[in-house]
Design a protein around this motif. Structure first.
Motif, PDB file in Angstrom:
ATOM      1  N   ASP A  22       0.825  -1.205   0.000  1.00 19.55           N
ATOM      2  CA  ASP A  22       0.000   0.000   0.000  1.00 19.55           C
ATOM      3  C   ASP A  22       0.862   1.259   0.000  1.00 19.55           C
ATOM      4  O   ASP A  22       0.595   2.198  -0.751  1.00 19.55           O
ATOM      5  N   GLN A  23       1.893   1.273   0.814  1.00 17.23           N
ATOM      6  CA  GLN A  23       2.776   2.443   0.876  1.00 17.23           C
ATOM      7  C   GLN A  23       3.449   2.687  -0.472  1.00 17.23           C
ATOM      8  O   GLN A  23       3.662   3.833  -0.865  1.00 17.23           O
ATOM      9  N   THR A  24       3.750   1.622  -1.196  1.00 13.00           N
ATOM     10  CA  THR A  24       4.371   1.752  -2.516  1.00 13.00           C
ATOM     11  C   THR A  24       3.404   2.366  -3.525  1.00 13.00           C
ATOM     12  O   THR A  24       3.823   3.089  -4.424  1.00 13.00           O
ATOM     13  N   THR A  25       2.108   2.079  -3.375  1.00  9.38           N
ATOM     14  CA  THR A  25       1.132   2.588  -4.347  1.00  9.38           C
ATOM     15  C   THR A  25       0.732   4.036  -4.075  1.00  9.38           C
ATOM     16  O   THR A  25       0.174   4.686  -4.965  1.00  9.38           O
ATOM     17  N   GLN A  55       4.895 -10.417  -3.199  1.00  4.22           N
ATOM     18  CA  GLN A  55       4.939  -9.062  -2.666  1.00  4.22           C
ATOM     19  C   GLN A  55       6.059  -8.270  -3.329  1.00  4.22           C
ATOM     20  O   GLN A  55       5.861  -7.139  -3.784  1.00  4.22           O
ATOM     21  N   ALA A  56       7.244  -8.861  -3.412  1.00  6.28           N
ATOM     22  CA  ALA A  56       8.380  -8.176  -4.034  1.00  6.28           C
ATOM     23  C   ALA A  56       8.095  -7.888  -5.505  1.00  6.28           C
ATOM     24  O   ALA A  56       8.423  -6.804  -6.013  1.00  6.28           O
ATOM     25  N   SER A  57       7.440  -8.814  -6.190  1.00  9.56           N
ATOM     26  CA  SER A  57       7.113  -8.632  -7.599  1.00  9.56           C
ATOM     27  C   SER A  57       6.108  -7.499  -7.793  1.00  9.56           C
ATOM     28  O   SER A  57       6.266  -6.665  -8.691  1.00  9.56           O
ATOM     29  N   VAL A  58       5.077  -7.468  -6.949  1.00 17.99           N
ATOM     30  CA  VAL A  58       4.064  -6.409  -7.051  1.00 17.99           C
ATOM     31  C   VAL A  58       4.710  -5.042  -6.827  1.00 17.99           C
ATOM     32  O   VAL A  58       4.476  -4.097  -7.588  1.00 17.99           O
ATOM     33  N   ILE A  59       5.524  -4.933  -5.793  1.00 16.72           N
ATOM     34  CA  ILE A  59       6.189  -3.658  -5.496  1.00 16.72           C
ATOM     35  C   ILE A  59       7.090  -3.245  -6.658  1.00 16.72           C
ATOM     36  O   ILE A  59       7.077  -2.088  -7.087  1.00 16.72           O
ATOM     37  N   ASP A  60       7.848  -4.192  -7.194  1.00 16.52           N
ATOM     38  CA  ASP A  60       8.722  -3.918  -8.335  1.00 16.52           C
ATOM     39  C   ASP A  60       7.890  -3.451  -9.533  1.00 16.52           C
ATOM     40  O   ASP A  60       8.252  -2.482 -10.207  1.00 16.52           O
TER      41      ASP A  60
END
Length: 132
Positions: A22-25, A55-60
């Motif tokens: 969420d923080q990344t978005t 999770q790492a893939s989504v953030i990336d």
């Protein structure tokens, strides 16, 4: 259209991994980031986990789509593969609820990839050059 997934602007995340997504978005402009933010919140409210790999893939993906380094089509393709892999792993462990959510996520991302590929202008089309 995709930003309608955001349920509550003041949602308190229970899952630290989902909170990090969420923080990344936050503050991102792409349809992809908006969709991720909304779906991530829905899944947190349903107490649905996420693998550290996904999770790492989504953030990336969120970061790279925002900078233009990765297309939304490719981001959705990557998530379809990752969530499919997670569904298989969860099912092997007997975690069928988790596996069904991951399989659904894989399917939704595959469909989103197809939709985006059909309805997203190419770089040339964005500059006004249409195919003949």
């Amino acid at each position: 259209m995709l930003s309608l997934f955001k349920i509550k602007s003041n949602h308190t995340f229970q899952n630290p991994m989902r909170k990090e997504i969420d923080q990344t978005t936050q503050g991102k402009k792409s349809d992809y980031a908006h969709a991720v933010g909304g779906v991530n919140q829905i899944l947190d409210r349903g107490n649905i986990g996420i693998s550290s790999r996904s999770q790492a893939s989504v953030i990336d993906n969120v970061k790279k789509v925002e900078t233009g380094e990765r297309s939304e089509v490719n981001a959705h393709q990557r998530e379809a593969l990752n969530f499919g892999r997670d569904a298989f792993e969860s099912a092997k462990k007997g975690q069928y609820k988790q596996a069904s959510v991951e399989a659904f996520g894989s399917t939704v991302n595959a469909l989103a990839s197809g939709f985006k590929s059909l309805y997203t202008e190419t770089p040339l089309e964005q500059r006004g050059i249409t195919p003949h």
